[in-house]
Design a protein around this motif. Structure first.
Motif, PDB file in Angstrom:
ATOM      1  N   ALA A  79      16.819 -33.374  39.095  1.00  0.00           N
ATOM      2  CA  ALA A  79      17.459 -32.683  37.972  1.00  0.00           C
ATOM      3  C   ALA A  79      18.928 -32.422  38.306  1.00  0.00           C
ATOM      4  N   PHE A  80      19.785 -32.615  37.317  1.00  0.00           N
ATOM      5  CA  PHE A  80      21.214 -32.384  37.514  1.00  0.00           C
ATOM      6  C   PHE A  80      21.567 -30.958  37.100  1.00  0.00           C
ATOM      7  N   VAL A  81      22.333 -30.299  37.952  1.00  0.00           N
ATOM      8  CA  VAL A  81      22.755 -28.924  37.728  1.00  0.00           C
ATOM      9  C   VAL A  81      24.194 -28.952  37.223  1.00  0.00           C
ATOM     10  N   VAL A  82      24.438 -28.259  36.118  1.00  0.00           N
ATOM     11  CA  VAL A  82      25.761 -28.219  35.503  1.00  0.00           C
ATOM     12  C   VAL A  82      26.171 -26.757  35.344  1.00  0.00           C
ATOM     13  N   ALA A  83      27.348 -26.404  35.847  1.00  0.00           N
ATOM     14  CA  ALA A  83      27.840 -25.033  35.716  1.00  0.00           C
ATOM     15  C   ALA A  83      28.223 -24.759  34.272  1.00  0.00           C
ATOM     16  N   GLU A  84      27.760 -23.624  33.757  1.00  0.00           N
ATOM     17  CA  GLU A  84      28.094 -23.190  32.404  1.00  0.00           C
ATOM     18  C   GLU A  84      29.262 -22.220  32.416  1.00  0.00           C
ATOM     19  N   ARG A  85      29.330 -21.418  33.467  1.00  0.00           N
ATOM     20  CA  ARG A  85      30.384 -20.409  33.586  1.00  0.00           C
ATOM     21  C   ARG A  85      30.525 -20.042  35.053  1.00  0.00           C
ATOM     22  N   PRO A  86      31.653 -19.478  35.430  1.00  0.00           N
ATOM     23  CA  PRO A  86      31.817 -19.052  36.823  1.00  0.00           C
ATOM     24  C   PRO A  86      30.980 -17.802  37.107  1.00  0.00           C
ATOM     25  N   GLY A 126      30.510 -14.148  37.960  1.00  0.00           N
ATOM     26  CA  GLY A 126      31.394 -13.008  37.727  1.00  0.00           C
ATOM     27  C   GLY A 126      30.808 -11.707  38.215  1.00  0.00           C
ATOM     28  N   GLY A 127      31.412 -10.604  37.790  1.00  0.00           N
ATOM     29  CA  GLY A 127      31.024  -9.275  38.216  1.00  0.00           C
ATOM     30  C   GLY A 127      29.600  -8.902  37.866  1.00  0.00           C
ATOM     31  N   ALA A 128      29.098  -9.403  36.734  1.00  0.00           N
ATOM     32  CA  ALA A 128      27.727  -9.093  36.331  1.00  0.00           C
ATOM     33  C   ALA A 128      26.705  -9.784  37.227  1.00  0.00           C
ATOM     34  N   ASP A 129      27.177 -10.698  38.048  1.00  0.00           N
ATOM     35  CA  ASP A 129      26.293 -11.466  38.922  1.00  0.00           C
ATOM     36  C   ASP A 129      26.333 -10.954  40.355  1.00  0.00           C
ATOM     37  N   ALA A 130      26.503  -9.655  40.519  1.00  0.00           N
ATOM     38  CA  ALA A 130      26.646  -9.078  41.857  1.00  0.00           C
ATOM     39  C   ALA A 130      25.419  -9.312  42.731  1.00  0.00           C
ATOM     40  N   HIS A 131      24.266  -9.546  42.110  1.00  0.00           N
ATOM     41  CA  HIS A 131      23.037  -9.770  42.867  1.00  0.00           C
ATOM     42  C   HIS A 131      22.976 -11.167  43.485  1.00  0.00           C
ATOM     43  N   LEU A 132      23.889 -12.039  43.093  1.00  0.00           N
ATOM     44  CA  LEU A 132      23.906 -13.408  43.613  1.00  0.00           C
ATOM     45  C   LEU A 132      24.654 -13.458  44.938  1.00  0.00           C
ATOM     46  N   GLY A 133      24.166 -14.299  45.832  1.00  0.00           N
ATOM     47  CA  GLY A 133      24.760 -14.418  47.154  1.00  0.00           C
ATOM     48  C   GLY A 133      25.800 -15.514  47.246  1.00  0.00           C
ATOM     49  N   PRO A 134      26.372 -15.704  48.429  1.00  0.00           N
ATOM     50  CA  PRO A 134      27.416 -16.721  48.604  1.00  0.00           C
ATOM     51  C   PRO A 134      26.912 -18.139  48.366  1.00  0.00           C
ATOM     52  N   GLU A 135      25.651 -18.387  48.636  1.00  0.00           N
ATOM     53  CA  GLU A 135      25.105 -19.724  48.388  1.00  0.00           C
ATOM     54  C   GLU A 135      25.041 -20.003  46.886  1.00  0.00           C
ATOM     55  N   HIS A 136      24.714 -18.977  46.102  1.00  0.00           N
ATOM     56  CA  HIS A 136      24.724 -19.119  44.645  1.00  0.00           C
ATOM     57  C   HIS A 136      26.123 -19.491  44.161  1.00  0.00           C
ATOM     58  N   VAL A 137      27.110 -18.795  44.692  1.00  0.00           N
ATOM     59  CA  VAL A 137      28.505 -19.049  44.304  1.00  0.00           C
ATOM     60  C   VAL A 137      28.888 -20.483  44.670  1.00  0.00           C
ATOM     61  N   SER A 138      28.475 -20.934  45.846  1.00  0.00           N
ATOM     62  CA  SER A 138      28.787 -22.305  46.276  1.00  0.00           C
ATOM     63  C   SER A 138      28.193 -23.328  45.311  1.00  0.00           C
ATOM     64  N   ILE A 139      26.962 -23.095  44.877  1.00  0.00           N
ATOM     65  CA  ILE A 139      26.330 -24.018  43.928  1.00  0.00           C
ATOM     66  C   ILE A 139      27.106 -24.036  42.617  1.00  0.00           C
ATOM     67  N   PRO A 148      33.058 -28.842  38.540  1.00  0.00           N
ATOM     68  CA  PRO A 148      33.824 -30.035  38.167  1.00  0.00           C
ATOM     69  C   PRO A 148      32.945 -31.186  37.682  1.00  0.00           C
ATOM     70  N   ARG A 149      31.732 -31.300  38.240  1.00  0.00           N
ATOM     71  CA  ARG A 149      30.822 -32.368  37.816  1.00  0.00           C
ATOM     72  C   ARG A 149      29.397 -32.008  38.216  1.00  0.00           C
ATOM     73  N   PRO A 150      28.423 -32.513  37.481  1.00  0.00           N
ATOM     74  CA  PRO A 150      27.024 -32.202  37.793  1.00  0.00           C
ATOM     75  C   PRO A 150      26.611 -32.799  39.136  1.00  0.00           C
ATOM     76  N   HIS A 151      25.680 -32.133  39.784  1.00  0.00           N
ATOM     77  CA  HIS A 151      25.077 -32.618  41.021  1.00  0.00           C
ATOM     78  C   HIS A 151      23.576 -32.442  40.908  1.00  0.00           C
ATOM     79  N   SER A 152      22.826 -33.369  41.486  1.00  0.00           N
ATOM     80  CA  SER A 152      21.379 -33.202  41.507  1.00  0.00           C
ATOM     81  C   SER A 152      21.018 -32.134  42.537  1.00  0.00           C
ATOM     82  N   VAL A 153      19.818 -31.607  42.415  1.00  0.00           N
ATOM     83  CA  VAL A 153      19.340 -30.609  43.371  1.00  0.00           C
ATOM     84  C   VAL A 153      19.348 -31.206  44.774  1.00  0.00           C
TER      85      VAL A 153
END
Length: 127
Positions: free
Chosen positions: A40-47, A49-62, A68-73
């Motif tokens: 499955a290809f993962v595509v970023a919808e939005r960066p 942000g502050g409401a995503d404080a529960h997300l870790g650095p790995e989430h941010v990296s993904i 810039p472009r989709p990547h598969s899992v």
């Protein structure tokens, strides 16, 4: 490897180690509750942000890798040097937060049955 009595529990060359279960908080499925295919290809919808404080650095990296472009899992697992099971959990969290969306590959069509092919050949011969 260092002696375990000196307080280190990892190889000096490896640097600090975070166990995969710590990144996923012991979960085997992401927040979206679905099992994700490695193709499955993962595509970023939005960066992230502050409401995503529960997300870790790995989430941010993904999110950053898929902006810039989709990547598969599978590609994400390779780029982040993480097990694909961990990446699936993290992508599930991002799906639930609305940070990413998935583009699933179209499954290949099943080949027609032999009987159908024989009827087509017979019809063509009759022409």
């Amino acid at each position: 490897m260092t002696d375990r009595t000196d307080g280190h529990w990892y190889d000096d060359d490896a640097g600090p180690v975070v166990r995969p279960y710590a990144m996923t908080r012991g979960r085997t499925r992401g927040g979206a509750g679905q099992r994700l295919d490695r193709t499955a290809f993962v595509v970023a919808e939005r960066p992230v942000g502050g409401a995503d404080a529960h997300l870790g650095p790995e989430h941010v990296s993904i999110a950053e890798l898929t902006a810039p472009r989709p990547h598969s899992v599978a590609e994400l697992a390779d780029l982040l040097e993480l097990p694909s099971g961990v990446v699936r959990v993290l992508v599930g969290d991002l799906l639930e937060a609305g940070v990413v969306r998935l583009n699933r590959p179209i499954p290949p069509a099943e080949p027609p049955e032999e009987g159908v092919l024989r009827l087509v050949i017979a019809g063509l011969r009759a022409l």
